[in-house]
Design a protein around this motif. Structure first.
Motif, PDB file in Angstrom:
ATOM      1  N   THR A   1      54.763  30.230  -1.367  1.00 12.76           N
ATOM      2  CA  THR A   1      55.189  30.533  -2.878  1.00 12.76           C
ATOM      3  C   THR A   1      56.505  30.571  -3.227  1.00 12.76           C
ATOM      4  N   GLY A   2      57.207  31.772  -2.563  1.00 13.46           N
ATOM      5  CA  GLY A   2      59.183  32.241  -2.606  1.00 13.46           C
ATOM      6  C   GLY A   2      59.205  33.257  -3.348  1.00 13.46           C
ATOM      7  N   ARG A   3      58.387  34.210  -4.041  1.00 16.02           N
ATOM      8  CA  ARG A   3      58.392  34.969  -5.092  1.00 16.02           C
ATOM      9  C   ARG A   3      58.179  36.728  -3.613  1.00 16.02           C
ATOM     10  N   SER A   4      57.671  36.300  -3.059  1.00 18.74           N
ATOM     11  CA  SER A   4      57.716  37.399  -2.018  1.00 18.74           C
ATOM     12  C   SER A   4      58.698  37.960  -1.232  1.00 18.74           C
ATOM     13  N   VAL A   5      59.477  36.717  -0.680  1.00 20.92           N
ATOM     14  CA  VAL A   5      60.713  36.737   0.057  1.00 20.92           C
ATOM     15  C   VAL A   5      61.718  36.177  -0.263  1.00 20.92           C
ATOM     16  N   VAL A   6      63.366  36.866   0.346  1.00 19.60           N
ATOM     17  CA  VAL A   6      64.536  36.205  -0.817  1.00 19.60           C
ATOM     18  C   VAL A   6      65.165  36.332   0.721  1.00 19.60           C
ATOM     19  N   VAL A   7      66.295  35.843   1.506  1.00 21.75           N
ATOM     20  CA  VAL A   7      66.845  35.355   1.882  1.00 21.75           C
ATOM     21  C   VAL A   7      68.330  36.478   1.930  1.00 21.75           C
TER      22      VAL A   7
ATOM     23  N   ALA B   1      53.878  44.230  -0.038  1.00 19.23           N
ATOM     24  CA  ALA B   1      55.684  44.302  -0.580  1.00 19.23           C
ATOM     25  C   ALA B   1      56.337  43.091  -1.268  1.00 19.23           C
ATOM     26  N   LYS B   2      57.212  43.437  -1.486  1.00 20.05           N
ATOM     27  CA  LYS B   2      58.374  42.557  -2.160  1.00 20.05           C
ATOM     28  C   LYS B   2      59.454  42.664  -0.708  1.00 20.05           C
ATOM     29  N   VAL B   3      59.760  41.306  -0.370  1.00 19.35           N
ATOM     30  CA  VAL B   3      60.566  41.619   0.680  1.00 19.35           C
ATOM     31  C   VAL B   3      62.352  41.219   1.007  1.00 19.35           C
ATOM     32  N   VAL B   4      63.376  41.634   1.342  1.00 16.54           N
ATOM     33  CA  VAL B   4      64.811  40.704   0.716  1.00 16.54           C
ATOM     34  C   VAL B   4      65.091  40.753   2.589  1.00 16.54           C
ATOM     35  N   ILE B   5      64.721  39.515   3.692  1.00 12.73           N
ATOM     36  CA  ILE B   5      65.054  39.468   5.403  1.00 12.73           C
ATOM     37  C   ILE B   5      66.830  39.241   5.423  1.00 12.73           C
ATOM     38  N   ASN B   6      67.779  40.034   6.329  1.00 14.91           N
ATOM     39  CA  ASN B   6      68.427  39.508   6.466  1.00 14.91           C
ATOM     40  C   ASN B   6      69.234  38.969   7.926  1.00 14.91           C
ATOM     41  N   GLY B   7      69.695  38.829   7.670  1.00 14.62           N
ATOM     42  CA  GLY B   7      69.922  37.872   9.456  1.00 14.62           C
ATOM     43  C   GLY B   7      71.617  36.414   9.303  1.00 14.62           C
ATOM     44  N   ARG B   8      71.801  36.096  10.691  1.00 12.59           N
ATOM     45  CA  ARG B   8      73.781  35.196  10.694  1.00 12.59           C
ATOM     46  C   ARG B   8      72.952  34.022  10.255  1.00 12.59           C
ATOM     47  N   ASP B   9      71.604  33.614  10.905  1.00  5.81           N
ATOM     48  CA  ASP B   9      72.113  32.683  10.464  1.00  5.81           C
ATOM     49  C   ASP B   9      70.636  32.059   8.909  1.00  5.81           C
ATOM     50  N   LYS B  10      71.584  31.568   8.033  1.00  2.00           N
ATOM     51  CA  LYS B  10      70.440  31.631   6.750  1.00  2.00           C
ATOM     52  C   LYS B  10      69.264  30.228   7.147  1.00  2.00           C
ATOM     53  N   ALA B  11      70.042  28.675   7.358  1.00  2.00           N
ATOM     54  CA  ALA B  11      68.750  28.454   7.573  1.00  2.00           C
ATOM     55  C   ALA B  11      67.408  28.932   8.384  1.00  2.00           C
ATOM     56  N   LYS B  12      67.374  29.431   9.154  1.00  2.00           N
ATOM     57  CA  LYS B  12      66.643  30.052  10.247  1.00  2.00           C
ATOM     58  C   LYS B  12      65.290  31.440   9.097  1.00  2.00           C
ATOM     59  N   LEU B  13      66.528  32.503   8.364  1.00  3.33           N
ATOM     60  CA  LEU B  13      66.092  32.761   7.673  1.00  3.33           C
ATOM     61  C   LEU B  13      65.334  32.543   6.881  1.00  3.33           C
ATOM     62  N   GLU B  14      65.440  31.218   5.881  1.00  2.00           N
ATOM     63  CA  GLU B  14      64.610  30.406   4.999  1.00  2.00           C
ATOM     64  C   GLU B  14      63.671  29.762   5.102  1.00  2.00           C
ATOM     65  N   ALA B  15      63.629  29.061   6.768  1.00  2.00           N
ATOM     66  CA  ALA B  15      61.998  28.703   7.440  1.00  2.00           C
ATOM     67  C   ALA B  15      61.172  29.708   7.731  1.00  2.00           C
ATOM     68  N   ALA B  16      61.956  31.590   7.791  1.00  2.00           N
ATOM     69  CA  ALA B  16      61.198  32.444   7.932  1.00  2.00           C
ATOM     70  C   ALA B  16      60.264  32.829   6.653  1.00  2.00           C
ATOM     71  N   ALA B  17      60.995  32.958   5.628  1.00  2.00           N
ATOM     72  CA  ALA B  17      60.586  33.252   4.465  1.00  2.00           C
ATOM     73  C   ALA B  17      59.390  32.327   3.835  1.00  2.00           C
ATOM     74  N   ARG B  18      59.562  30.796   3.907  1.00  2.00           N
ATOM     75  CA  ARG B  18      58.999  29.543   3.836  1.00  2.00           C
ATOM     76  C   ARG B  18      57.404  30.059   4.525  1.00  2.00           C
ATOM     77  N   GLU B  19      57.775  30.297   6.185  1.00  3.82           N
ATOM     78  CA  GLU B  19      56.655  30.617   6.695  1.00  3.82           C
ATOM     79  C   GLU B  19      55.750  31.809   6.219  1.00  3.82           C
ATOM     80  N   ILE B  20      56.290  32.579   5.714  1.00  6.88           N
ATOM     81  CA  ILE B  20      55.767  34.373   4.994  1.00  6.88           C
ATOM     82  C   ILE B  20      55.102  33.963   4.132  1.00  6.88           C
ATOM     83  N   ASP B  21      55.874  33.183   2.618  1.00 10.81           N
ATOM     84  CA  ASP B  21      55.486  33.475   1.547  1.00 10.81           C
ATOM     85  C   ASP B  21      56.087  32.051   1.154  1.00 10.81           C
TER      86      ASP B  21
END
Length: 256
Positions: free
Chosen positions: A53-59, A31-51
């Motif tokens: 390459t940055g192609r499959s997870v956006v915040v 899947a391609k996924v967009v994750i939401n939350g209140r803390d942008k820095a935490k979201l970006e760290a989670a996105a980098r950890e999961i993918d």
């Protein structure tokens, strides 16, 4: 083929715990996924950890208690990936407090985040899914089914009971559009939410005392709930809608 190949999902509360683990497993299954939350820095760290390459997870950062946040999340998904197939409405808050001590601000915090947030995010998602169909999975709560004296949570439980009722109502309303909606109702799951009102030492000492509360003898882990969410979101559950699935180690079945 992976279960979620070419599927696009939005996940609220996607920066940690159940939401992050759900995002990880969805991406692993195509899947391609967009994750939401209140803390942008935490979201970006989670996105980098999961993918990385940055192609499959956006915040998409923002407080889901504001209906504009859910609408912005759905817009981001459609603009980035062209469609929305799955919404995992997972964001929530938890802080046990006796009923007699609950303030109006406490009440609003629970109802706005848990119920209003899930309501209007589901509405935005359903509008995007109306033409093509889709799936919504809500994170409800075992506390909306049973009261637990050790964790007094009247407002939290009432908000989640609303989430459960919403699932049944939307299942009927959205069925003509081929949109399924279900919920999971977890018991004690070891996620970072406990660190929002307990110190690290308290978490380490308190959480193990709940192991025996579950007939299966252990607290839940994020993966336990994520796997149930993935099942409900998948075509394997194509004839299931309007259901609240306890994922609770046996708690709602009864007591030893």
């Amino acid at each position: 083929m992976a279960r979620f190949q070419d599927k696009v999902a939005a996940i609220t509360g996607g920066g940690s715990g159940i939401g992050k683990e759900t995002a990880r497993r969805l991406v692993a299954e195509g899947a391609k996924v967009v994750i939401n939350g209140r803390d942008k820095a935490k979201l970006e760290a989670a996105a980098r950890e999961i993918d990385p390459t940055g192609r499959s997870v956006v915040v998409s950062a923002g407080d889901i208690a504001d209906p504009a946040t859910g609408a912005a999340l759905v817009d981001r998904v459609v603009e980035t990936f062209g469609k929305l197939d799955i919404l995992v409405n997972n964001a929530g808050v938890f802080n046990p407090k006796p009923f007699l001590d609950l303030s109006e601000a406490d009440y609003d915090w629970y109802l706005d985040t848990i119920l209003k947030g899930k309501f209007f995010t589901a509405q935005a998602a359903a509008k995007a899914m109306k033409a093509t169909g889709g799936v919504i999975v809500q994170t409800g709560s075992m506390w909306a089914i049973q009261a637990i004296g050790a964790t007094p949570s009247a407002a939290y439980s009432a908000a989640n009971a609303g989430v459960h009722a919403m699932v049944r109502n939307l299942a009927i309303e959205l069925a003509p559009h081929k949109i399924r909606i279900n919920a999971v109702a977890p018991a004690v799951v070891e996620t970072p939410v406990y660190g929002t009102f307990l110190s690290p030492d308290e978490v380490a000492s308190v959480l193990p005392t709940f192991d025996a509360f579950h007939p299966l003898g252990r607290n839940g882990q994020p993966g336990d709930v994520a796997e149930a969410i993935l099942f409900l979101a998948s075509d394997d559950a194509s004839w299931i809608t309007g259901t609240v699935l306890p994922v609770d180690g046996g708690v709602t079945a009864g007591r030893q």
